[in-house]
Each structure stands twice: as structure tokens, then as C-alpha cells.
Scaffold this motif. Sequence first.
Motif, short mmCIF file in Angstrom:
data_model
loop_
_atom_site.label_atom_id
_atom_site.label_comp_id
_atom_site.label_asym_id
_atom_site.label_seq_id
_atom_site.Cartn_x
_atom_site.Cartn_y
_atom_site.Cartn_z
N PHE A 139 47.74 -27.39 -22.95
CA PHE A 139 48.84 -28.18 -22.80
C PHE A 139 49.61 -27.69 -23.94
O PHE A 139 51.10 -27.63 -23.67
N GLU A 140 49.18 -27.11 -24.95
CA GLU A 140 49.99 -26.43 -26.20
C GLU A 140 50.73 -25.03 -25.62
O GLU A 140 51.92 -25.16 -25.68
N VAL A 141 49.92 -24.61 -24.74
CA VAL A 141 50.77 -23.16 -24.15
C VAL A 141 51.78 -23.65 -23.14
O VAL A 141 52.92 -23.08 -23.11
N ILE A 142 51.72 -24.85 -22.32
CA ILE A 142 52.63 -25.33 -21.62
C ILE A 142 53.71 -25.84 -22.32
O ILE A 142 55.03 -25.53 -22.05
N TRP A 143 53.62 -26.49 -23.44
CA TRP A 143 54.69 -27.19 -24.35
C TRP A 143 55.49 -26.00 -24.87
O TRP A 143 56.83 -26.23 -24.75
N LYS A 144 54.80 -25.15 -25.45
CA LYS A 144 55.54 -23.95 -26.21
C LYS A 144 56.38 -22.87 -25.33
O LYS A 144 57.34 -22.39 -25.44
N ASN A 145 55.98 -23.13 -23.72
CA ASN A 145 56.83 -22.35 -22.87
C ASN A 145 57.57 -23.24 -21.91
O ASN A 145 57.95 -22.56 -20.89
N SER A 146 57.73 -24.30 -22.37
CA SER A 146 58.83 -25.28 -21.47
C SER A 146 60.15 -25.49 -22.23
O SER A 146 60.18 -25.29 -23.40
N ASN A 147 61.09 -25.67 -21.27
CA ASN A 147 62.39 -25.87 -21.86
C ASN A 147 62.50 -27.29 -22.17
O ASN A 147 61.62 -28.24 -21.99
N GLU A 148 63.66 -27.82 -22.90
CA GLU A 148 63.86 -29.19 -23.27
C GLU A 148 63.84 -30.33 -22.07
O GLU A 148 63.20 -31.21 -22.09
N GLU A 149 64.37 -29.85 -20.96
CA GLU A 149 64.27 -30.54 -19.77
C GLU A 149 62.97 -30.85 -19.09
O GLU A 149 62.45 -32.01 -18.93
N ASP A 150 62.08 -29.87 -18.96
CA ASP A 150 60.75 -29.81 -19.00
C ASP A 150 59.71 -30.79 -19.89
O ASP A 150 59.17 -31.54 -19.31
N LYS A 151 60.24 -30.46 -21.06
CA LYS A 151 59.46 -31.42 -22.20
C LYS A 151 59.80 -32.83 -22.02
O LYS A 151 58.92 -33.69 -22.18
N HIS A 152 61.11 -33.15 -21.61
CA HIS A 152 61.41 -34.52 -21.38
C HIS A 152 60.83 -35.18 -20.22
O HIS A 152 60.21 -36.35 -20.30
N GLU A 153 60.64 -34.26 -19.19
CA GLU A 153 59.99 -34.88 -18.01
C GLU A 153 58.36 -35.12 -18.34
O GLU A 153 57.85 -36.15 -17.93
N MET A 154 58.17 -34.19 -18.89
CA MET A 154 56.52 -34.49 -19.33
C MET A 154 56.32 -35.43 -20.21
O MET A 154 55.36 -36.29 -19.94
N LEU A 155 57.30 -35.84 -21.12
CA LEU A 155 56.97 -37.07 -21.84
C LEU A 155 57.00 -38.20 -21.15
O LEU A 155 56.39 -39.27 -21.33
N SER A 156 58.20 -38.30 -20.20
CA SER A 156 58.33 -39.33 -19.38
C SER A 156 57.00 -39.67 -18.46
O SER A 156 56.70 -40.79 -18.38
N THR A 157 56.45 -38.47 -17.94
CA THR A 157 55.36 -38.83 -17.28
C THR A 157 54.28 -39.48 -18.10
O THR A 157 53.48 -40.19 -17.72
N LEU A 158 54.02 -38.91 -19.49
CA LEU A 158 53.09 -39.36 -20.25
C LEU A 158 53.31 -40.87 -20.60
O LEU A 158 52.28 -41.65 -20.48
N GLU A 159 54.38 -41.06 -20.62
CA GLU A 159 54.70 -42.43 -21.21
C GLU A 159 54.31 -43.30 -20.11
O GLU A 159 53.92 -44.52 -20.29
N LYS A 160 54.87 -43.10 -18.53
CA LYS A 160 54.44 -43.95 -17.56
C LYS A 160 52.89 -43.99 -17.24
O LYS A 160 52.38 -45.00 -16.97
N GLY A 161 52.31 -42.83 -17.49
CA GLY A 161 50.81 -42.94 -17.39
C GLY A 161 50.13 -43.56 -18.10
O GLY A 161 49.09 -44.11 -18.14
N LEU A 162 50.67 -43.88 -19.61
CA LEU A 162 50.07 -44.75 -20.42
C LEU A 162 50.50 -46.22 -20.13
O LEU A 162 50.08 -46.91 -21.01
N GLY A 163 51.36 -46.35 -19.24
CA GLY A 163 51.64 -47.78 -18.92
C GLY A 163 52.78 -48.20 -19.85
O GLY A 163 53.02 -49.33 -19.87
#
Length: 70
Positions: free
Chosen positions: A44-68
Motif C-alpha cells: 500500500f505504501e508503494v501504491i500511495w507514494k506512486n499515486s497522484n492526488e486524484e488517485d489518493k482521494h479515490e482510495m481514501l473515499s473507497t476506504l471511508e466507504k469500506g469502513l462504513g
Amino acid sequence: MSLNLRNAVISNVAGNTQQELEATIIDAIQSGEEKMLPGLGVLFEVIWKNSNEEDKHEMLSTLEKGLGNK
């Protein structure tokens, strides 16, 4: 997490194809073994470090939804 663990995980999957990486991730998740969590964290650290801000926002949104949270 020690730097040696990061290097070991990265070295272990370096050069893997997308299919091999996916199989590694799925295996780690399905096994349910706690010892696999640090490796997933490194990936995940590798993914995060190699993602742009839009991708990071999408990951955070997905994480937030996944956590309910939404």
C-alpha cells in the motif's frame, strides 16, 4: 516496521506481473494471517507514494466507504 522488512517485501515482488501481484494480494487477504499485514502495508505504501492526488482521494473515499463511514 524495519527498513529490512520493506526491502524484503519489495525485493520479493519486484518484477512480478500484474497477475502475480494480484495473486499475492488476494492470497494475503484470504489467508487471514496477521503476519501478512506488514507486507500488505508495504505494498500500500508503494501504491500511495506512486499515486497522484486524484488517485489518493479515490482510495481514501473507497476506504471511508469500506469502513462504513459513508
